[in-house]
Design a protein around this motif. Structure first.
Motif, short mmCIF file in Angstrom:
data_model
loop_
_atom_site.label_atom_id
_atom_site.label_comp_id
_atom_site.label_asym_id
_atom_site.label_seq_id
_atom_site.Cartn_x
_atom_site.Cartn_y
_atom_site.Cartn_z
N ALA A 213 18.36 -4.98 -3.55
CA ALA A 213 16.89 -4.95 -3.58
C ALA A 213 16.35 -4.66 -2.18
O ALA A 213 16.97 -5.00 -1.17
N ARG A 214 15.19 -4.02 -2.12
CA ARG A 214 14.59 -3.65 -0.83
C ARG A 214 13.36 -4.45 -0.48
O ARG A 214 12.90 -4.43 0.65
N LYS A 215 12.78 -5.16 -1.46
CA LYS A 215 11.51 -5.82 -1.23
C LYS A 215 11.53 -7.26 -1.72
O LYS A 215 12.08 -7.54 -2.80
N GLY A 216 10.94 -8.14 -0.94
CA GLY A 216 10.89 -9.54 -1.33
C GLY A 216 9.66 -10.23 -0.77
O GLY A 216 9.10 -9.81 0.25
N ILE A 217 9.24 -11.27 -1.44
CA ILE A 217 8.11 -12.11 -0.99
C ILE A 217 8.58 -13.55 -0.95
O ILE A 217 9.13 -14.06 -1.94
N PHE A 218 8.41 -14.20 0.18
CA PHE A 218 8.76 -15.62 0.33
C PHE A 218 7.45 -16.39 0.51
O PHE A 218 6.74 -16.19 1.49
N ILE A 219 7.17 -17.24 -0.45
CA ILE A 219 5.91 -18.01 -0.44
C ILE A 219 6.23 -19.47 -0.22
O ILE A 219 7.15 -20.02 -0.83
N THR A 220 5.47 -20.12 0.63
CA THR A 220 5.63 -21.56 0.85
C THR A 220 4.28 -22.23 1.00
O THR A 220 3.30 -21.60 1.42
N THR A 221 4.24 -23.50 0.67
CA THR A 221 3.01 -24.27 0.87
C THR A 221 2.94 -24.83 2.30
O THR A 221 1.93 -25.41 2.67
N LYS A 238 12.38 -5.29 3.36
CA LYS A 238 10.98 -5.64 3.60
C LYS A 238 10.70 -6.99 2.96
O LYS A 238 10.60 -7.10 1.73
N ILE A 239 10.55 -8.03 3.80
CA ILE A 239 10.25 -9.37 3.30
C ILE A 239 8.89 -9.79 3.84
O ILE A 239 8.68 -9.84 5.05
N VAL A 240 7.99 -10.08 2.94
CA VAL A 240 6.66 -10.56 3.30
C VAL A 240 6.66 -12.08 3.26
O VAL A 240 7.07 -12.67 2.24
#
Length: 277
Positions: A213-221, A238-240
């Motif tokens: 995979a080339r794209k990822g999103i890491f979300i945290t509180t 590409k990790i946002v």
């Protein structure tokens, strides 16, 4: 008015950045807004008069005010004129002659936007508190709805099916980048209290590579360490990174988990209406 703004910008030696700085609403330049209100205040005090739309002229009272050679012509100076005192009383502005602090010298638009930003900041903090106090399943639904409203994942049903793997007090899964599903984005979300460091981002990057995979999103509180940001900026994938503050602002922008309680319209006189044909 435009000539006055340009002349004053040159007089105060404003940089291009200072000239282009916008109010937080992105509707008007800060400097132009302040020049406009300075003109309004001096008109109310009788130092200026309007000649036609966008044009104004100094009055005899204005010429006399210049003779006083005041260090600055501000609200305290203008308070010597009865017309200005009446204007301030109408607007319920302080007239006690005390030194003007930053609050008193803001234009009405700046004061309104400052109050709006304060309310928004408090709302964001309340949102994060609610998220952390509720079960992980609610966090899952919240992220799904946010991503769908942002245009990802197709339908809420499709997005929920793709992401619905609870674990580690967060969610992990994939979501369509667009409604056609031409590409996918891998998601990791952590409902954490402590800072997310580089090791967690490295693990996520490794998982992406394992899926090609080339794209990822890491979300945290919570938030991310500097090392985490640095690592994410240097890798091929590409990790946002979306921290708690950014998450809360996105929820507010897309009306997820919040409700509108009031709307205010800002209006100004339509001078074209009063211009003779």
């Amino acid at each position: 008015m435009r000539d006055a703004i340009e002349s004053l910008a040159a007089e105060f030696k404003l940089s291009d950045g200072e000239r282009r700085e916008l109010l937080t609403s992105d509707q008007q330049e800060v400097f132009a807004n302040r020049v406009g209100w300075a003109r309004t205040y001096m008109k109310k005090a009788g130092l200026l008069r309007s000649t036609r739309r966008g044009f104004f002229q100094i009055t005899e009272r204005g010429q006399a005010a210049l003779v006083q050679k005041a260090a600055r012509i501000d609200s305290r100076f203008l308070n010597q004129y009865q017309e200005f005192r009446a204007f301030r009383a109408l607007r319920k502005l302080p007239t006690n002659g005390e030194p003007e602090d930053d609050e008193q010298t803001r234009t009405p638009e700046e004061a309104l936007e400052r109050a709006y930003q304060s309310l928004r900041t408090d709302l964001a903090a309340d949102l994060l508190t609610q998220i952390k106090q509720n079960p992980p399943a609610l966090f899952e639904r919240l992220v799904v709805e946010l991503l769908v409203k942002m245009g990802y994942g197709g339908s809420r049903k499709d997005a929920g099916r793709a992401i619905g793997k609870s674990g580690d007090e967060g969610i992990d899964g994939i979501i369509k980048e667009d409604k056609l599903g031409l590409d996918v984005i891998y998601i990791q979300a952590k409902r954490w209290e402590h800072t997310v460091g580089r090791p967690e981002i490295q693990k996520f990057a490794g998982a992406l590579q394992g899926q090609r995979a080339r794209k990822g999103i890491f979300i945290t509180t919570s938030d991310f360490s500097r090392d985490a940001h640095d690592y994410a900026s240097r890798i091929d994938s590409k990790i946002v990174l979306i921290d708690g503050e950014q998450l809360a602002q996105m929820l507010i922008d897309h009306n997820v988990g919040v409700a509108v309680i009031a709307n205010y319209e800002i209006k100004r006189v339509d001078l074209d209406y009063f211009t003779e044909p």
